[in-house]
Design an enzyme around this catalytic site. Sequence first.
Site, PDB file in Angstrom:
ATOM      1  N   LYS A  90       5.666  12.400  -2.234  1.00 30.25           N
ATOM      2  CA  LYS A  90       4.934  13.082  -1.167  1.00 30.25           C
ATOM      3  C   LYS A  90       3.473  12.825  -0.870  1.00 30.25           C
ATOM      4  O   LYS A  90       2.831  12.597  -1.956  1.00 30.25           O
ATOM      5  CB  LYS A  90       5.175  14.402  -1.215  1.00 30.25           C
ATOM      6  CG  LYS A  90       4.652  15.440  -0.035  1.00 30.25           C
ATOM      7  CD  LYS A  90       4.932  16.955  -0.066  1.00 30.25           C
ATOM      8  CE  LYS A  90       4.168  17.555   0.914  1.00 30.25           C
ATOM      9  NZ  LYS A  90       2.863  17.441   0.701  1.00 30.25           N
ATOM     10  N   ASP A  91       3.001  12.672   0.143  1.00 26.89           N
ATOM     11  CA  ASP A  91       1.431  12.541   0.372  1.00 26.89           C
ATOM     12  C   ASP A  91       0.759  13.697  -0.108  1.00 26.89           C
ATOM     13  O   ASP A  91       1.379  14.778   0.112  1.00 26.89           O
ATOM     14  CB  ASP A  91       1.219  12.356   1.929  1.00 26.89           C
ATOM     15  CG  ASP A  91       1.986  11.167   2.378  1.00 26.89           C
ATOM     16  OD1 ASP A  91       2.173  10.242   1.651  1.00 26.89           O
ATOM     17  OD2 ASP A  91       1.774  10.874   3.568  1.00 26.89           O
ATOM     18  N   GLU A 124     -18.899   3.184 -13.249  1.00 29.31           N
ATOM     19  CA  GLU A 124     -17.737   3.726 -12.848  1.00 29.31           C
ATOM     20  C   GLU A 124     -16.411   3.185 -13.506  1.00 29.31           C
ATOM     21  O   GLU A 124     -15.354   3.931 -13.323  1.00 29.31           O
ATOM     22  CB  GLU A 124     -17.771   3.272 -11.286  1.00 29.31           C
ATOM     23  CG  GLU A 124     -17.675   1.845 -10.916  1.00 29.31           C
ATOM     24  CD  GLU A 124     -18.953   1.134 -11.023  1.00 29.31           C
ATOM     25  OE1 GLU A 124     -18.931   0.037 -10.018  1.00 29.31           O
ATOM     26  OE2 GLU A 124     -19.745   1.571 -11.514  1.00 29.31           O
ATOM     27  N   ASP A 154       8.957 -11.218  -0.919  1.00 25.89           N
ATOM     28  CA  ASP A 154       7.741 -12.035  -0.526  1.00 25.89           C
ATOM     29  C   ASP A 154       8.217 -13.310  -1.666  1.00 25.89           C
ATOM     30  O   ASP A 154       8.654 -13.287  -2.785  1.00 25.89           O
ATOM     31  CB  ASP A 154       6.538 -11.368  -1.366  1.00 25.89           C
ATOM     32  CG  ASP A 154       6.103 -10.386  -0.697  1.00 25.89           C
ATOM     33  OD1 ASP A 154       6.413 -10.158   0.432  1.00 25.89           O
ATOM     34  OD2 ASP A 154       5.111  -9.472  -1.213  1.00 25.89           O
ATOM     35  N   ILE A 155       7.951 -14.360  -1.345  1.00 26.60           N
ATOM     36  CA  ILE A 155       8.462 -15.565  -1.766  1.00 26.60           C
ATOM     37  C   ILE A 155       7.739 -15.713  -3.270  1.00 26.60           C
ATOM     38  O   ILE A 155       8.420 -16.142  -4.132  1.00 26.60           O
ATOM     39  CB  ILE A 155       8.414 -16.881  -0.946  1.00 26.60           C
ATOM     40  CG1 ILE A 155       9.070 -18.135  -1.413  1.00 26.60           C
ATOM     41  CG2 ILE A 155       6.800 -17.279  -0.523  1.00 26.60           C
ATOM     42  CD1 ILE A 155       9.187 -19.183  -0.726  1.00 26.60           C
ATOM     43  N   SER A 188       0.881  -1.329  -0.080  1.00 20.51           N
ATOM     44  CA  SER A 188      -0.117   0.053  -0.059  1.00 20.51           C
ATOM     45  C   SER A 188       0.866   1.303   0.071  1.00 20.51           C
ATOM     46  O   SER A 188       0.394   2.348   0.641  1.00 20.51           O
ATOM     47  CB  SER A 188      -0.781   0.056   1.259  1.00 20.51           C
ATOM     48  OG  SER A 188      -1.869  -1.110   1.119  1.00 20.51           O
ATOM     49  N   CYS A 207     -26.096  -1.771 -10.679  1.00 20.06           N
ATOM     50  CA  CYS A 207     -26.162  -3.119 -10.755  1.00 20.06           C
ATOM     51  C   CYS A 207     -26.997  -3.704  -9.784  1.00 20.06           C
ATOM     52  O   CYS A 207     -28.459  -3.845  -9.745  1.00 20.06           O
ATOM     53  CB  CYS A 207     -24.649  -3.864 -10.660  1.00 20.06           C
ATOM     54  SG  CYS A 207     -24.290  -5.504 -10.928  1.00 20.06           S
ATOM     55  N   LYS A 248      22.307  11.365   1.036  1.00 15.07           N
ATOM     56  CA  LYS A 248      22.643  10.212   1.826  1.00 15.07           C
ATOM     57  C   LYS A 248      21.902   8.941   1.320  1.00 15.07           C
ATOM     58  O   LYS A 248      22.736   7.691   1.158  1.00 15.07           O
ATOM     59  CB  LYS A 248      21.867  10.120   3.256  1.00 15.07           C
ATOM     60  CG  LYS A 248      22.165   9.094   4.212  1.00 15.07           C
ATOM     61  CD  LYS A 248      21.873   9.398   5.755  1.00 15.07           C
ATOM     62  CE  LYS A 248      21.752   8.156   6.544  1.00 15.07           C
ATOM     63  NZ  LYS A 248      21.161   8.372   7.920  1.00 15.07           N
ATOM     64  N   LYS A 295       2.186   1.895  -5.506  1.00 12.83           N
ATOM     65  CA  LYS A 295       2.977   1.651  -6.576  1.00 12.83           C
ATOM     66  C   LYS A 295       2.094   1.500  -7.989  1.00 12.83           C
ATOM     67  O   LYS A 295       2.553   2.086  -9.150  1.00 12.83           O
ATOM     68  CB  LYS A 295       3.415  -0.256  -6.766  1.00 12.83           C
ATOM     69  CG  LYS A 295       4.643  -0.300  -5.563  1.00 12.83           C
ATOM     70  CD  LYS A 295       4.880  -1.844  -5.707  1.00 12.83           C
ATOM     71  CE  LYS A 295       3.935  -2.986  -5.618  1.00 12.83           C
ATOM     72  NZ  LYS A 295       3.139  -2.767  -4.300  1.00 12.83           N
ATOM     73  N   LYS A 319      13.769   8.912   8.438  1.00 13.33           N
ATOM     74  CA  LYS A 319      14.444   7.888   8.478  1.00 13.33           C
ATOM     75  C   LYS A 319      14.737   7.000   7.229  1.00 13.33           C
ATOM     76  O   LYS A 319      13.643   6.576   6.699  1.00 13.33           O
ATOM     77  CB  LYS A 319      14.023   6.881   9.937  1.00 13.33           C
ATOM     78  CG  LYS A 319      14.232   7.363  11.064  1.00 13.33           C
ATOM     79  CD  LYS A 319      15.607   7.499  11.651  1.00 13.33           C
ATOM     80  CE  LYS A 319      15.820   8.016  12.917  1.00 13.33           C
ATOM     81  NZ  LYS A 319      17.158   8.165  13.531  1.00 13.33           N
ATOM     82  N   HIS A 373     -21.724  -1.291 -14.742  1.00 19.28           N
ATOM     83  CA  HIS A 373     -21.034  -0.546 -13.963  1.00 19.28           C
ATOM     84  C   HIS A 373     -20.401   0.652 -14.662  1.00 19.28           C
ATOM     85  O   HIS A 373     -19.352   0.606 -15.045  1.00 19.28           O
ATOM     86  CB  HIS A 373     -20.008  -1.382 -13.407  1.00 19.28           C
ATOM     87  CG  HIS A 373     -20.313  -2.382 -12.421  1.00 19.28           C
ATOM     88  ND1 HIS A 373     -20.589  -2.414 -11.130  1.00 19.28           N
ATOM     89  CD2 HIS A 373     -20.777  -3.818 -12.676  1.00 19.28           C
ATOM     90  CE1 HIS A 373     -20.940  -3.352 -10.575  1.00 19.28           C
ATOM     91  NE2 HIS A 373     -20.989  -4.273 -11.331  1.00 19.28           N
TER      92      HIS A 373
END
Length: 535
Positions: free
Chosen positions: A239-240, A508, A147-148, A15, A380, A223, A18, A187, A506
Amino acid sequence: MGTKFIVVTGGVLSSLGKGLAAASIGRLLEGRGFTVTLLKCDPYINVDAGTMNPFQHGEVFVTEDGAETDLDLGHYERFTDVVLTRDHNVTTGQIYYSVISKERRGDYLGGTVQVIPHITDEIKRAIYKVAKGVDVVIVEVGGTVGDIEGLPFLEAIRQFRADVGRENILYIHVTLVPYIATAGELKSKPTQHSVKELLQIGIQPDILLCRTDRFLPKELKSKIALFCNISERAVITAKDVSTIYEVPLVFHQEGLDALIVELLKLPETPQDLSVWEGIVERIKHPSRAVEIAVVGKYLELKDAYKSLIEAIAHGGIANDAHVRIKPVDAEGVERDGPKQYLDDVSGLLVPGGFGVRGVEGKIEAIRYAREERIPFFGICLGLQCAVIEFARNVCDLPGANSREFDLHTPYPVIDLLPEQRSVTNLGGTMRLGSYPCRLITPSRAYEAYGVEEITERHRHRYEVNNEYRTLLEERGMRVSGIWPEGDLVEMIELLDHPWFVGCQFHPEFRSRPKRPHPLFAAFIRAALNHQKNRV
């Protein structure tokens, strides 16, 4: 110029955005005049997203050709001008299914079938398949590094650089730079560890998109660049922002598109984000506001209604209005009655869904909107609930219902088509994808669209039962849209109501900020009129 490739991966946690990052890169490249397409690689073993619970995975996005896909494809279509297909969402389930089918046919000539090269080659084939005729393919790999189940996809894209040449592929990694309030500083260690994990797989990222709540200071960028072996210019602040549609503008401000053009040796072309800037301006500074209720049952997870929420916002853009969504739990309406939930809203929307839970609450909410003359939009299942409510309370058919919810209803106003009754597999067996619809004139539907023939995307199994159409229409429900080939109800509306519209499809899924869907624009306009008349 041959096709170029951009691969977007993510680390630290899920989340991080991406999908939005990939979509925003697509928007920036289109703004420079390049043609793009996007592909989502999902490491889960499901063949597609169709049978997955919205609480776990969010909404199922439906493409024009009827594929049930990951919700990120919705972001891709909303941010860019592309129209995606089933080929643009690849899962582990699909890849292994294809390889095993080939092995059973003897395609591998008796060889030992292995992850490398057979699975990785199949993944690369899926990428090449969507690359024809476009300048840039943007590939998003779902999950997080480490993630495997994602390892075969990462191995395939590691090999890709050797296949297409270093100058034809970019690796972009989305990672986290958290602000620790108690320490009062940002960080970089999570980003360093995430890149280290990627390097162990053999992938050196070219660009880092650092998800954070503030712009990264120069010294922190330096850095991160030093520790992650990239140039300082390639450390981009993700950035948010207050609206997701601002993300491409932040990336452009950070110089991301110019860097991509340079690294991929694309032609230098000017950027034009004027339309996009206008959209963001209208979202952030609307001239008015209106509140509508959405009565549903997956409200705890916003991603379960992602395309719907965005389409409502687009309806606001079309009317220069901010739309406040009041989430209303259908089971709460069932328990407490509709008045306390809906008395103060200017519109009611009942979205799609499956299963009996909350249905009676949706029906009661629709009755309230019909009787109180509140603008109503049913999508729907919302249309089906409106037909059930009208049949029970206006057509004098007590116990009217859908056979989905009551197999023994005396009046099955919603029912399966005969060809659906023998279906046992759930995945990919509904009426899916784009179907034509003929609109009746005059009607609210025609008023909104302005044309008599439309196409819209479907995802449902049950239909309005044609045996009851004559009675419904005699009592005041107009069937305003028909699927001509099957003579099935696609749209309904009420003749004596300010704005009461239902659609079996739908809408949307086809709404975009640049082109708000006509039905959402008309619904929000009706809600604004209701608000004005009520004051």
